[in-house]
Structures are given as structure tokens and as C-alpha cells.
Design a protein around this motif. Sequence first.
Motif, PDB file in Angstrom:
ATOM      1  N   PRO A 100     132.534  61.966  40.652  1.00 51.13           N
ATOM      2  CA  PRO A 100     132.833  60.753  41.461  1.00 51.13           C
ATOM      3  C   PRO A 100     134.086  60.352  41.489  1.00 51.13           C
ATOM      4  N   GLN A 101     134.434  59.436  42.279  1.00 50.46           N
ATOM      5  CA  GLN A 101     135.970  59.177  42.784  1.00 50.46           C
ATOM      6  C   GLN A 101     136.016  57.668  42.302  1.00 50.46           C
ATOM      7  N   ALA A 102     134.926  56.836  42.232  1.00 53.26           N
ATOM      8  CA  ALA A 102     134.891  55.396  42.202  1.00 53.26           C
ATOM      9  C   ALA A 102     135.490  55.032  40.738  1.00 53.26           C
ATOM     10  N   LEU A 103     135.887  54.002  40.634  1.00 56.34           N
ATOM     11  CA  LEU A 103     136.488  53.329  39.339  1.00 56.34           C
ATOM     12  C   LEU A 103     135.800  52.408  38.495  1.00 56.34           C
ATOM     13  N   THR A 104     135.079  51.895  39.295  1.00 62.43           N
ATOM     14  CA  THR A 104     133.798  50.731  38.632  1.00 62.43           C
ATOM     15  C   THR A 104     132.255  51.476  38.889  1.00 62.43           C
ATOM     16  N   ARG A 105     131.655  50.977  37.798  1.00 64.23           N
ATOM     17  CA  ARG A 105     130.177  51.299  37.675  1.00 64.23           C
ATOM     18  C   ARG A 105     129.510  51.043  38.910  1.00 64.23           C
ATOM     19  N   GLU A 106     129.738  49.856  39.464  1.00 64.30           N
ATOM     20  CA  GLU A 106     129.041  49.287  40.627  1.00 64.30           C
ATOM     21  C   GLU A 106     129.396  50.200  41.882  1.00 64.30           C
ATOM     22  N   ALA A 107     130.753  50.532  41.994  1.00 63.10           N
ATOM     23  CA  ALA A 107     130.979  51.586  43.156  1.00 63.10           C
ATOM     24  C   ALA A 107     130.479  52.927  42.905  1.00 63.10           C
ATOM     25  N   TYR A 108     130.612  53.372  41.727  1.00 61.93           N
ATOM     26  CA  TYR A 108     130.096  54.585  41.400  1.00 61.93           C
ATOM     27  C   TYR A 108     128.704  54.723  41.841  1.00 61.93           C
ATOM     28  N   LEU A 109     127.869  53.795  41.376  1.00 61.59           N
ATOM     29  CA  LEU A 109     126.436  53.973  41.644  1.00 61.59           C
ATOM     30  C   LEU A 109     126.112  53.996  43.136  1.00 61.59           C
ATOM     31  N   LYS A 110     126.687  53.138  44.038  1.00 65.08           N
ATOM     32  CA  LYS A 110     126.771  53.204  45.391  1.00 65.08           C
ATOM     33  C   LYS A 110     127.024  54.540  45.826  1.00 65.08           C
ATOM     34  N   GLU A 111     128.219  55.261  45.568  1.00 66.73           N
ATOM     35  CA  GLU A 111     128.753  56.431  45.900  1.00 66.73           C
ATOM     36  C   GLU A 111     127.770  57.551  45.507  1.00 66.73           C
ATOM     37  N   VAL A 112     127.423  57.406  44.441  1.00 71.01           N
ATOM     38  CA  VAL A 112     126.477  58.724  44.018  1.00 71.01           C
ATOM     39  C   VAL A 112     125.125  58.489  44.656  1.00 71.01           C
ATOM     40  N   GLY A 113     124.769  57.183  44.575  1.00 70.04           N
ATOM     41  CA  GLY A 113     123.386  56.779  45.271  1.00 70.04           C
ATOM     42  C   GLY A 113     123.440  57.301  46.878  1.00 70.04           C
ATOM     43  N   ALA A 114     124.268  57.136  47.470  1.00 68.26           N
ATOM     44  CA  ALA A 114     124.473  57.602  49.009  1.00 68.26           C
ATOM     45  C   ALA A 114     124.387  59.254  49.048  1.00 68.26           C
ATOM     46  N   HIS A 115     125.181  59.895  48.188  1.00 70.28           N
ATOM     47  CA  HIS A 115     125.126  61.468  48.183  1.00 70.28           C
ATOM     48  C   HIS A 115     123.459  61.782  47.789  1.00 70.28           C
ATOM     49  N   CYS A 116     123.141  61.108  46.710  1.00 69.57           N
ATOM     50  CA  CYS A 116     121.523  61.636  46.260  1.00 69.57           C
ATOM     51  C   CYS A 116     120.623  61.351  47.627  1.00 69.57           C
ATOM     52  N   ASP A 117     120.816  60.237  48.260  1.00 66.18           N
ATOM     53  CA  ASP A 117     120.106  60.093  49.425  1.00 66.18           C
ATOM     54  C   ASP A 117     120.161  61.297  50.479  1.00 66.18           C
ATOM     55  N   LYS A 118     121.416  61.823  50.485  1.00 64.31           N
ATOM     56  CA  LYS A 118     121.406  62.821  51.649  1.00 64.31           C
ATOM     57  C   LYS A 118     120.889  64.050  51.063  1.00 64.31           C
ATOM     58  N   VAL A 119     121.114  64.600  50.091  1.00 64.09           N
ATOM     59  CA  VAL A 119     120.900  65.972  49.667  1.00 64.09           C
ATOM     60  C   VAL A 119     119.375  66.076  49.027  1.00 64.09           C
ATOM     61  N   LEU A 120     118.775  64.882  48.765  1.00 70.00           N
ATOM     62  CA  LEU A 120     117.160  64.871  48.222  1.00 70.00           C
ATOM     63  C   LEU A 120     116.375  64.622  49.484  1.00 70.00           C
ATOM     64  N   ASN A 121     116.806  64.319  50.814  1.00 70.57           N
ATOM     65  CA  ASN A 121     116.026  63.961  52.084  1.00 70.57           C
ATOM     66  C   ASN A 121     116.542  65.064  53.151  1.00 70.57           C
ATOM     67  N   ALA A 122     117.184  66.082  52.504  1.00 70.36           N
ATOM     68  CA  ALA A 122     117.695  67.311  53.502  1.00 70.36           C
ATOM     69  C   ALA A 122     116.578  67.684  54.383  1.00 70.36           C
ATOM     70  N   ILE A 123     116.516  68.146  55.558  1.00 71.00           N
ATOM     71  CA  ILE A 123     115.550  68.737  56.135  1.00 71.00           C
ATOM     72  C   ILE A 123     116.016  70.346  56.454  1.00 71.00           C
ATOM     73  N   ALA A 124     117.227  70.446  56.183  1.00 72.99           N
ATOM     74  CA  ALA A 124     117.889  72.102  56.271  1.00 72.99           C
ATOM     75  C   ALA A 124     118.514  72.307  54.899  1.00 72.99           C
ATOM     76  N   PRO A 125     118.682  73.647  54.647  1.00 71.05           N
ATOM     77  CA  PRO A 125     119.336  73.841  53.320  1.00 71.05           C
ATOM     78  C   PRO A 125     120.490  73.043  53.123  1.00 71.05           C
ATOM     79  N   VAL A 126     120.578  72.878  51.844  1.00 66.91           N
ATOM     80  CA  VAL A 126     122.086  72.164  51.212  1.00 66.91           C
ATOM     81  C   VAL A 126     122.795  73.442  50.648  1.00 66.91           C
ATOM     82  N   LEU A 127     123.958  73.417  51.075  1.00 70.93           N
ATOM     83  CA  LEU A 127     124.942  74.588  50.649  1.00 70.93           C
ATOM     84  C   LEU A 127     125.920  74.010  49.947  1.00 70.93           C
ATOM     85  N   VAL A 128     126.044  74.870  48.815  1.00 74.94           N
ATOM     86  CA  VAL A 128     126.846  74.381  47.560  1.00 74.94           C
ATOM     87  C   VAL A 128     127.902  75.512  47.722  1.00 74.94           C
TER      88      VAL A 128
END
Length: 405
Positions: free
Chosen positions: A140-168
Motif C-alpha cells: 500500500p502507498q498510504a501513509l496513515t492507517r485510515e487512508a490505508y484501510l480505504k486504499e486496500v478496501g477499495a482494492h478488495c472490493d474490486k478483486v473479490l467481486n470480479a466477474i471475469a478472471p483477475v490477472l496477476v
Amino acid sequence: MTVDVVNAAIPATQYRVLIAGGCYGGLSAAVNLLEKCDAIDSPISVDITIVDERDGYYHIIGSPLAMASKAYAEKAWVEYKNVKILQRPNVAFVQGTVANVDCENKTATISEHKTQKTRVESYDFFIAATGLRRVWPVVPQALTREAYLKEVGAHCDKVLNAIAPVLVVGGGAVGIEMATELKYISPSVQVTLAHSRDKLLSAEPLPNMVKDCALELTEQSGVEVLLNHRLASQTPTKDADGSDLHEVEFTNGHKMVVSEVITAISNSIPSTAYLPQSALNSDGYVNVEDTMHFPAGVPNAESHFAVGDMIHWSGIKRCGGALYQGKIAGWNIHQIMLQQLQDKEPDFLRLGENPPMIGLAVGKNAISYGQEGMNYGPQVMQLFFEEDLGFRIVWDHLQLGGSTK
């Protein structure tokens, strides 16, 4: 921007230690030094200041799980005010950046994030432990815990609700762990791991049996692996319902449509721009001695140390190595203090050459490789990582929750 100069006179036996970096190496140095200075038979008065860009300790090796689990993400970042063992009058945390170190005058210029002020801090000993600059989403690039939870939370929402494959993209240790952790947390998500070479872990000095085992366990976890696939392009597109997707194409002509593209190629660079060039090699890593001292030739090299991923040393960079190097730095600083105060000949700890070794989490399994050979399976996962990618192991090893005495 204002400049404050901190250079107050102190008693001869009051030592000031400045640590740049509050992760594995920096916290290990602080904890180990305080333990030695607290010795009942010969206590030494020491003030420690720890400077870090983040407002808390972040368990970096847990990133692949934090990127797949909001619940784990909550655990992986602990604000420094909640790191109990370091809540004491002679330890201060500063959220900021060390902009420059003047080894000759033993001063460091610190830019504080909250106040936007810059100050010059004097020290008796300095420990560089700022690690590597790693890009999103490797960390994560956030520098505060609050911003980090928003940053990571948004990412989790995208990948966990993916309707097509997630490419790593990227079959190094980070890519393998990100792909398999996502699949382990959410088995219904289709996960594909693409790597440009013919073997996973291709950049690491490991035998083929380890790389082949990594491939086998990754595929067993349910991740589709595409070897010899170098990403050429990705183009935004939509499905029939209007959901955002990406059409990706590889240099071999293979195309696929995916929900998300996670780039797990870190291209990490050492965070050493604030240090004198005379301490660094051509790639920007610190040329430490085996005692963790800066190289001879740097002014006051005996008072300057570096630990962790930012140093030039043999072996694969690992959390365990940073923890041990921090211990060496803390021990050796204490030995110098004893020499100055009691005229004792220092008995330095020294870092030996590190052969290639690795611990790799692969879903419910893990691989370990070192001088004892290779092992893999759920029992290796439990030994090296437990259920939280090693968070508890590191936390308790450093007694960050408070002394176990």
C-alpha cells in the motif's frame, strides 16, 4: 516552511539514537538496544527517536493477504501509539521523512508530515532502516492507517467481486503469494498468474526443484499459470451489462478479457537518497561492514549503521534477515557505549554470508528452502507463517505487544 534546530546540551552519559525506518530492521534495533541499556547491573540512559513515513508498523510480508481480506488488513497495520513495548518516555515516534544525513556533524534533517516543518536533529548513533521503495499494489502507498484501510478496501472490493478472471502479472514471490492468497480467500474468483519466463521465481538464485514446486503448488491452489507470457497491452472494455473490464494481450499473441490486472512486479529501489554517496554502491544500496557499520571512509562511520533490505549483502532479502541485522546493530551500539563509559573492549556481533533461502506462502501450503534443503506442505505453512502470514510470529518475536518478562 520553518526550520527548527534541535541541539540541546545533554549529560555525557545520555545517548541519542536516531532510527530512520520503523519496520522490521528499525524496530528490532530499537527493541534490542533498549533491552541491553535496561540491564540492571549497568543501565545506560538512552533516548531513541524513530522516524517513519507511515503512522504505524505495517507487516509488509502480509501484503498479499491484506490485498484480499479486509479483516486481515485491519490487523496488519498497527499505529505506533499502540506498539506497547515502545510506549516509554525515552522513545519518540515522528511521522516524517529523513531528508538528509550529515555524518560529519551527526545531524539529520527531518521533514515532519503533520506540521510541514523541517528540523535538524542531532544524534550520537544513527541507524538507517528505510528499506526499499515498493510500488502499488506490491505494498500500500498510504501513509496513515485510515487512508490505508480505504486504499486496500477499495482494492478488495474490486478483486473479490470480479466477474471475469483477475490477472496477476509477475511470477516472483510477490506475484505467487498475491494470486494464491486471493484464490484461498475467495475460491470462486478466477485467478490467472502470468509470468514472462519459463519458470516461476526466475529472478531468484534458487534450484529448479524449488521453482517447479512453486508452480505445482500454485496450480494446485486453483490458480491458472501462464508461463512465457509477457504482457504487451491492456485496453479498457465493457461486458454486455456495462461492467468495466480489460482486454489484455501478451507478446505471444494470446488475448484474454479480465476484471482486474494486478501488477506484481515491484522494481524496488533502495530508499537511500538521504545518505552520502560514499556509503552506497552503484545501485544505491548501503555497503555495510559485517558489524552493520557504514563503510570505512564515511565520516564517523563507527556511529552509523544500516540494516534490512537497503543494504548490499548476500542472499535473498527476507524479514528474518532484517530482524537479525537490527539485533546486530542494537547490540553493537551497546558495545560501543560500554567501551566509552567503562573502557570495555567491544565484542561485536557480525553478520555472516547468507546463502539463498526462502519461505514462500502458496495458499494453504508453503515452501521453505535453505541449507537443510527443501520442504513444502501445510506443515511448512504453519511453521513459517501460521494463519496470518507471519504477523503473530514477528509481533511476538519483537514483543511489540509488551514485554513478556
